[in-house]
Design a protein around this motif. Structure first.
Motif, PDB file in Angstrom:
ATOM      1  N   ARG A  22       0.840  -1.193   0.000  1.00 60.89           N
ATOM      2  CA  ARG A  22       0.000   0.000   0.000  1.00 60.89           C
ATOM      3  C   ARG A  22       0.882   1.252   0.000  1.00 60.89           C
ATOM      4  O   ARG A  22       1.904   1.289   0.683  1.00 60.89           O
ATOM      5  CB  ARG A  22      -0.856   0.070   1.263  1.00 60.89           C
ATOM      6  N   PRO A  23       0.433   2.285  -0.688  1.00 57.46           N
ATOM      7  CA  PRO A  23       1.075   3.586  -0.494  1.00 57.46           C
ATOM      8  C   PRO A  23       0.679   4.105   0.883  1.00 57.46           C
ATOM      9  O   PRO A  23      -0.415   3.779   1.386  1.00 57.46           O
ATOM     10  CB  PRO A  23       0.490   4.451  -1.620  1.00 57.46           C
ATOM     11  N   PRO A  24       1.507   4.897   1.520  1.00 56.37           N
ATOM     12  CA  PRO A  24       1.220   5.337   2.889  1.00 56.37           C
ATOM     13  C   PRO A  24      -0.115   6.055   3.049  1.00 56.37           C
ATOM     14  O   PRO A  24      -0.765   5.911   4.082  1.00 56.37           O
ATOM     15  CB  PRO A  24       2.380   6.273   3.227  1.00 56.37           C
ATOM     16  N   LEU A  25      -0.547   6.803   2.055  1.00 54.34           N
ATOM     17  CA  LEU A  25      -1.800   7.539   2.183  1.00 54.34           C
ATOM     18  C   LEU A  25      -3.022   6.633   2.103  1.00 54.34           C
ATOM     19  O   LEU A  25      -4.121   7.033   2.486  1.00 54.34           O
ATOM     20  CB  LEU A  25      -1.889   8.645   1.122  1.00 54.34           C
ATOM     21  N   LYS A  26      -2.842   5.409   1.637  1.00 51.74           N
ATOM     22  CA  LYS A  26      -3.957   4.447   1.569  1.00 51.74           C
ATOM     23  C   LYS A  26      -3.833   3.333   2.601  1.00 51.74           C
ATOM     24  O   LYS A  26      -4.787   2.614   2.851  1.00 51.74           O
ATOM     25  CB  LYS A  26      -4.050   3.854   0.164  1.00 51.74           C
ATOM     26  N   ALA A  27      -2.655   3.181   3.187  1.00 53.31           N
ATOM     27  CA  ALA A  27      -2.446   2.152   4.209  1.00 53.31           C
ATOM     28  C   ALA A  27      -3.139   2.584   5.497  1.00 53.31           C
ATOM     29  O   ALA A  27      -3.268   3.775   5.776  1.00 53.31           O
ATOM     30  CB  ALA A  27      -0.953   1.949   4.456  1.00 53.31           C
ATOM     31  N   ASP A  28      -3.576   1.585   6.261  1.00 58.53           N
ATOM     32  CA  ASP A  28      -4.179   1.894   7.558  1.00 58.53           C
ATOM     33  C   ASP A  28      -3.768   0.845   8.583  1.00 58.53           C
ATOM     34  O   ASP A  28      -3.008  -0.076   8.279  1.00 58.53           O
ATOM     35  CB  ASP A  28      -5.692   2.041   7.461  1.00 58.53           C
ATOM     36  N   SER A  29      -4.290   0.979   9.778  1.00 61.33           N
ATOM     37  CA  SER A  29      -3.916   0.091  10.879  1.00 61.33           C
ATOM     38  C   SER A  29      -4.184  -1.366  10.553  1.00 61.33           C
ATOM     39  O   SER A  29      -3.413  -2.248  10.944  1.00 61.33           O
ATOM     40  CB  SER A  29      -4.676   0.471  12.147  1.00 61.33           C
ATOM     41  N   PHE A  52       2.019   7.229   9.837  1.00 61.71           N
ATOM     42  CA  PHE A  52       2.334   7.044  11.256  1.00 61.71           C
ATOM     43  C   PHE A  52       1.408   7.873  12.148  1.00 61.71           C
ATOM     44  O   PHE A  52       0.960   7.400  13.194  1.00 61.71           O
ATOM     45  CB  PHE A  52       3.792   7.377  11.540  1.00 61.71           C
ATOM     46  N   ASP A  53       1.100   9.102  11.736  1.00 62.92           N
ATOM     47  CA  ASP A  53       0.193   9.938  12.526  1.00 62.92           C
ATOM     48  C   ASP A  53      -1.184   9.298  12.669  1.00 62.92           C
ATOM     49  O   ASP A  53      -1.792   9.348  13.740  1.00 62.92           O
ATOM     50  CB  ASP A  53       0.024  11.323  11.879  1.00 62.92           C
ATOM     51  N   ARG A  54      -1.686   8.706  11.594  1.00 64.34           N
ATOM     52  CA  ARG A  54      -3.030   8.125  11.612  1.00 64.34           C
ATOM     53  C   ARG A  54      -3.109   6.785  12.333  1.00 64.34           C
ATOM     54  O   ARG A  54      -4.167   6.396  12.823  1.00 64.34           O
ATOM     55  CB  ARG A  54      -3.550   7.929  10.184  1.00 64.34           C
ATOM     56  N   THR A  55      -2.017   6.054  12.390  1.00 68.70           N
ATOM     57  CA  THR A  55      -2.071   4.681  12.901  1.00 68.70           C
ATOM     58  C   THR A  55      -1.374   4.471  14.241  1.00 68.70           C
ATOM     59  O   THR A  55      -1.567   3.419  14.863  1.00 68.70           O
ATOM     60  CB  THR A  55      -1.456   3.702  11.883  1.00 68.70           C
ATOM     61  N   TYR A  56      -0.580   5.410  14.677  1.00 68.90           N
ATOM     62  CA  TYR A  56       0.282   5.203  15.841  1.00 68.90           C
ATOM     63  C   TYR A  56      -0.479   4.667  17.052  1.00 68.90           C
ATOM     64  O   TYR A  56      -0.103   3.648  17.631  1.00 68.90           O
ATOM     65  CB  TYR A  56       1.008   6.506  16.193  1.00 68.90           C
ATOM     66  N   TYR A  57      -1.539   5.321  17.437  1.00 69.73           N
ATOM     67  CA  TYR A  57      -2.229   4.922  18.664  1.00 69.73           C
ATOM     68  C   TYR A  57      -3.012   3.626  18.504  1.00 69.73           C
ATOM     69  O   TYR A  57      -3.235   2.911  19.482  1.00 69.73           O
ATOM     70  CB  TYR A  57      -3.091   6.060  19.209  1.00 69.73           C
ATOM     71  N   ASP A  58      -3.401   3.287  17.275  1.00 70.95           N
ATOM     72  CA  ASP A  58      -4.036   1.988  17.041  1.00 70.95           C
ATOM     73  C   ASP A  58      -3.028   0.846  17.175  1.00 70.95           C
ATOM     74  O   ASP A  58      -3.403  -0.277  17.508  1.00 70.95           O
ATOM     75  CB  ASP A  58      -4.624   1.906  15.623  1.00 70.95           C
ATOM     76  N   LEU A  59      -1.762   1.144  16.892  1.00 67.06           N
ATOM     77  CA  LEU A  59      -0.745   0.095  16.811  1.00 67.06           C
ATOM     78  C   LEU A  59       0.177   0.021  18.022  1.00 67.06           C
ATOM     79  O   LEU A  59       0.862  -0.984  18.206  1.00 67.06           O
ATOM     80  CB  LEU A  59       0.104   0.293  15.550  1.00 67.06           C
ATOM     81  N   ILE A  60       0.184   1.059  18.834  1.00 66.24           N
ATOM     82  CA  ILE A  60       1.137   1.088  19.944  1.00 66.24           C
ATOM     83  C   ILE A  60       0.942  -0.135  20.842  1.00 66.24           C
ATOM     84  O   ILE A  60      -0.164  -0.462  21.243  1.00 66.24           O
ATOM     85  CB  ILE A  60       1.041   2.414  20.739  1.00 66.24           C
ATOM     86  N   ASP A  61       2.003  -0.822  21.068  1.00 63.98           N
ATOM     87  CA  ASP A  61       2.077  -2.012  21.926  1.00 63.98           C
ATOM     88  C   ASP A  61       1.324  -3.228  21.404  1.00 63.98           C
ATOM     89  O   ASP A  61       1.442  -4.301  21.974  1.00 63.98           O
ATOM     90  CB  ASP A  61       1.613  -1.705  23.355  1.00 63.98           C
ATOM     91  N   VAL A  62       0.536  -3.087  20.341  1.00 69.35           N
ATOM     92  CA  VAL A  62      -0.242  -4.219  19.830  1.00 69.35           C
ATOM     93  C   VAL A  62       0.660  -5.228  19.118  1.00 69.35           C
ATOM     94  O   VAL A  62       0.481  -6.433  19.270  1.00 69.35           O
ATOM     95  CB  VAL A  62      -1.355  -3.735  18.870  1.00 69.35           C
ATOM     96  N   LYS A  63       1.614  -4.747  18.389  1.00 68.26           N
ATOM     97  CA  LYS A  63       2.500  -5.610  17.612  1.00 68.26           C
ATOM     98  C   LYS A  63       3.935  -5.537  18.154  1.00 68.26           C
ATOM     99  O   LYS A  63       4.894  -5.591  17.402  1.00 68.26           O
ATOM    100  CB  LYS A  63       2.468  -5.206  16.133  1.00 68.26           C
ATOM    101  N   ARG A  64       4.069  -5.420  19.467  1.00 65.59           N
ATOM    102  CA  ARG A  64       5.388  -5.288  20.100  1.00 65.59           C
ATOM    103  C   ARG A  64       6.342  -6.363  19.585  1.00 65.59           C
ATOM    104  O   ARG A  64       5.984  -7.530  19.524  1.00 65.59           O
ATOM    105  CB  ARG A  64       5.253  -5.384  21.619  1.00 65.59           C
ATOM    106  N   GLY A  65       7.533  -5.933  19.194  1.00 64.68           N
ATOM    107  CA  GLY A  65       8.550  -6.857  18.699  1.00 64.68           C
ATOM    108  C   GLY A  65       8.433  -7.174  17.219  1.00 64.68           C
ATOM    109  O   GLY A  65       9.245  -7.929  16.692  1.00 64.68           O
TER     110      GLY A  65
END
Length: 152
Positions: free
Chosen positions: A38-45, A73-86
């Motif tokens: 995906r291009p970054p503008l179309k990628a999501d969490s 990163f701005d759009r997805t950071y909080y959806d992804l934080i700690d969810v996919k650790r490692g």
């Protein structure tokens, strides 16, 4: 089946050709992986939540990552934080100069997410060179194989 996400900003014909090398290498070396590009503008969490590893590919713009990747990163950071650790990732930067500002910014964000760089970032510096294709092919092929085998 494991999934490899590729988030790539390719605004020029040169970066588009490098993305084709990235995709071809990963698919050739790890045919049992599922691929999401995906291009970054179309990628999501959801693209990352289903992934077992990520390849980020961005040009260096004004000494920083592309605005498109920063937006991702701005759009997805909080959806992804700690969810996919490692989670393993690799970073490929197409840089006119040194790529260090871009590298530092992405590494800071991925560190905050708890992700792990599987390899030192590949910084393709200076004028476009055909050797860039060899470098991305080697790096992405090895990353895809490691992901497919479960050693990353």
């Amino acid at each position: 089946m494991k999934t490899l996400a590729i988030v790539a900003h390719t605004p020029s014909s040169n970066t588009q050709s490098l993305l084709q090398s990235i995709q071809a290498s990963a698919q050739t070396e790890a045919p049992n992986l599922r691929f999401v590009t995906r291009p970054p503008l179309k990628a999501d969490s959801s693209d990352i939540l289903q992934a077992d590893g990520v390849i980020f590919f961005t040009p260096e713009n004004f000494g920083y990552m592309s605005g498109a990747l920063k937006d991702f990163f701005d759009r997805t950071y909080y959806d992804l934080i700690d969810v996919k650790r490692g989670m393993p990732y690799i970073l490929i930067i197409r840089a006119g100069e040194d790529g260090m500002g871009c590298q530092r910014a992405v590494e800071s964000i991925t560190k905050g997410l708890g992700w792990r760089a599987a390899q030192v970032p590949l910084v393709l510096k200076g004028k476009f060179n055909a050797v860039f294709h060899e470098q991305v092919t080697e790096l992405t092929g090895a990353f895809a194989v490691g992901l497919e085998l479960g050693i990353l």
